[in-house]
Design a protein around this motif. Structure first.
Motif, short mmCIF file in Angstrom:
data_model
loop_
_atom_site.label_atom_id
_atom_site.label_comp_id
_atom_site.label_asym_id
_atom_site.label_seq_id
_atom_site.Cartn_x
_atom_site.Cartn_y
_atom_site.Cartn_z
N LYS A 89 54.00 0.04 -22.70
CA LYS A 89 53.78 0.16 -24.15
C LYS A 89 53.36 -1.19 -24.72
O LYS A 89 53.98 -2.20 -24.41
CB LYS A 89 55.04 0.66 -24.86
CG LYS A 89 54.82 0.94 -26.35
CD LYS A 89 56.05 1.55 -27.01
CE LYS A 89 57.02 0.50 -27.47
NZ LYS A 89 58.21 1.07 -28.15
N HIS A 148 52.88 -3.82 -27.84
CA HIS A 148 53.01 -4.33 -29.20
C HIS A 148 51.87 -5.34 -29.32
O HIS A 148 51.97 -6.44 -28.76
CB HIS A 148 54.35 -5.04 -29.41
CG HIS A 148 55.55 -4.14 -29.36
ND1 HIS A 148 56.20 -3.82 -28.19
CD2 HIS A 148 56.22 -3.50 -30.34
CE1 HIS A 148 57.24 -3.03 -28.46
NE2 HIS A 148 57.27 -2.81 -29.76
N ASP A 174 52.82 0.73 -29.99
CA ASP A 174 53.82 0.56 -31.06
C ASP A 174 53.23 -0.38 -32.11
O ASP A 174 52.98 -1.55 -31.83
CB ASP A 174 55.10 -0.04 -30.45
CG ASP A 174 56.24 -0.10 -31.45
OD1 ASP A 174 55.98 -0.07 -32.67
OD2 ASP A 174 57.40 -0.18 -31.00
N GLU A 221 53.37 5.00 -31.99
CA GLU A 221 54.68 4.75 -32.61
C GLU A 221 54.56 3.83 -33.82
O GLU A 221 53.92 2.79 -33.74
CB GLU A 221 55.58 4.12 -31.54
CG GLU A 221 56.96 3.72 -31.98
CD GLU A 221 57.75 3.10 -30.81
OE1 GLU A 221 57.54 3.53 -29.64
OE2 GLU A 221 58.54 2.20 -31.05
N GLU A 222 55.20 4.21 -34.88
CA GLU A 222 55.41 3.41 -36.09
C GLU A 222 54.21 2.56 -36.51
O GLU A 222 54.33 1.33 -36.65
CB GLU A 222 56.63 2.49 -35.91
CG GLU A 222 57.23 2.06 -37.23
CD GLU A 222 58.16 0.83 -37.13
OE1 GLU A 222 58.46 0.39 -36.01
OE2 GLU A 222 58.55 0.33 -38.18
N GLU A 225 61.71 5.51 -36.61
CA GLU A 225 62.53 4.53 -35.89
C GLU A 225 63.46 3.79 -36.83
O GLU A 225 64.60 3.47 -36.47
CB GLU A 225 61.62 3.54 -35.17
CG GLU A 225 62.36 2.39 -34.51
CD GLU A 225 61.47 1.54 -33.63
OE1 GLU A 225 60.78 2.13 -32.76
OE2 GLU A 225 61.43 0.32 -33.80
N ARG A 253 62.10 8.83 -32.87
CA ARG A 253 62.79 7.67 -32.34
C ARG A 253 64.28 7.89 -32.52
O ARG A 253 64.71 8.46 -33.53
CB ARG A 253 62.37 6.47 -33.16
CG ARG A 253 61.67 5.31 -32.53
CD ARG A 253 61.22 5.38 -31.16
NE ARG A 253 60.98 4.02 -30.66
CZ ARG A 253 61.03 3.69 -29.41
NH1 ARG A 253 61.35 4.59 -28.50
NH2 ARG A 253 60.77 2.46 -29.02
N HIS A 313 65.07 3.92 -28.70
CA HIS A 313 64.48 2.66 -29.18
C HIS A 313 65.24 1.46 -28.61
O HIS A 313 66.44 1.33 -28.81
CB HIS A 313 64.55 2.67 -30.71
CG HIS A 313 64.38 1.32 -31.34
ND1 HIS A 313 65.09 0.91 -32.43
CD2 HIS A 313 63.57 0.27 -31.02
CE1 HIS A 313 64.74 -0.32 -32.76
NE2 HIS A 313 63.82 -0.73 -31.93
#
Ligand code: MG
Length: 365
Positions: A164, A166, A194, A220-221, A246, A269, A298
């Motif tokens: 994943k 970031h 993410d 995600e988010e 989340e 999440r 998470h």
């Protein structure tokens, strides 16, 4: 059994090597040092439970809550009535508006205590689903596409079956990175993204199209999770499945609205730290299961290990990769699997000086 002690103990937070998140979010070196606190609950039978939190200002806040709120509420109560205590915490939250990371501390300590009383690891007390789970490598933000691709190669070679990102929080640059990463690793590796809430709706849609094209497993988010309506629009606009809620306030109650808005197309999440303790995390898992979606845990650490072993509709353990020179997290095997904890209760994270806290308690008593 009755609760006879509730205490907060300051503990040293283990050093974390410096790393950074997306543009605009302070990296690890810029937090200015977190405070560690252990919340300890003791009983008239000698049974006890503990919960650990590391956060700026955690110790003075929890110490004040212990004296002003927790002792008046919980001393003399049965520690095994976790559901009652959980509802009581929501009542108290109406007045105190607890920070989310603090909300679940009592609940975690009670689940630790219950596991120790039963003589089984807490994940078994929660139902017990599996004894191993694959870990995905969850990167921090690196400097360049070349560096991300190199880190990805190292992660796969280290045994991680999935990854994943970031990334930078720049929709066009991140979109190009995701497409490059898919081309680099081929079609068989699960990839996730993410956003750490770095985008508004137009940029979240732009990036979402690229994630669909690159066949990412979940998105995600991308935005702050205050506007469920914005997430509904995002879900209508992109194909990539969304993993939502989340950090949103209201924990499981708010998570339900993400589902009803069609904005949790991969799942929800869940965590003890931001969703109201272990009781809150399991509520979200069961809520998601009812709608045939996933509940992805998470963050890493010992509590997440327990949740991963207890939740049926979850996929991976999140293992943070903080350096461009990749080393596998110690609890992840060369086969990419995390194995279930075996100690009774939850146990505290490695490196937390619990014995010192206990000795301090003994001296203070
Ligand atoms: Mg996240």
């Amino acid at each position: 059994m009755k609760i006879t002690h509730i205490e907060a103990h300051p503990v040293r937070v283990p050093d974390v090597p410096p790393f950074r998140w997306r543009e605009g979010l302070p990296g690890s070196a810029e937090y200015g040092g977190a405070d560690g606190v252990i919340l300890r609950i003791g009983t008239d039978t000698g049974a006890e439970g503990a919960a650990y939190l590391s956060r700026l200002g955690a110790f003075p806040l929890v110490a004040a809550l212990v004296e002003k709120v927790y002792k008046p509420e919980y001393l003399g109560k049965d520690p095994l009535l976790r559901e009652w205590h959980y509802h009581r915490m929501w009542e108290l939250d109406r007045l105190h508006e607890f920070p989310l990371p603090v909300f679940g501390l009592i609940d975690v300590a009670l689940w630790d205590l219950a596991g120790r009383v039963a003589g089984v690891p807490t994940w078994k007390l929660l139902g017990g689903m599996r004894e191993t789970i694959p870990a995905y490598a969850s990167t921090v933000t690196f400097d360049s596409t070349a560096q991300f691709l190199d880190v990805a190669t190292q992660c796969i070679e280290a045994g991680y079956p999935a990854l994943k990102l970031h990334a930078w929080g720049d929709a066009k640059r991140d979109a190009a990175l995701c497409l490059a990463l898919r081309a680099h690793l081929g079609d068989d590796i699960d990839l996730m993204y993410d956003g750490s809430a770095g985008f508004d709706l137009p940029d979240a849609i732009y990036l979402g199209h690229a994630l669909s094209e690159a066949n990412f497993r979940w998105y995600e988010e991308p935005m702050r999770e205050f506007s469920v309506s914005a997430y509904r629009e995002l879900a209508r606009s992109v194909q990539v499945p969304l993993l939502s809620a989340e950090t949103s306030d209201g924990a499981y109650m708010n998570s339900a609205d993400f589902i009803m808005a069609g904005a949790a197309t991969f799942g929800l999440r869940t965590s003890a730290g931001l969703r109201g303790g272990i009781t809150g995390a399991m509520r979200i898992a069961h809520l998601a299961d009812s709608f045939r979606i996933r509940a992805e845990v998470h963050g890493g650490g010992i509590i997440s290990e327990h949740l991963c072993m207890a939740i049926s509709n979850t996929t991976y353990y999140e293992s943070l990769i903080t350096s461009s020179s990749v080393t596998r997290e110690s609890i992840v095997g060369a086969d990419g699997l995390v194995r279930a904890p075996t100690e009774p209760g939850i146990a505290l994270p490695p490196g937390i000086d619990y014995p010192t806290a206990v000795r301090h308690l003994a001296r203070a008593a």
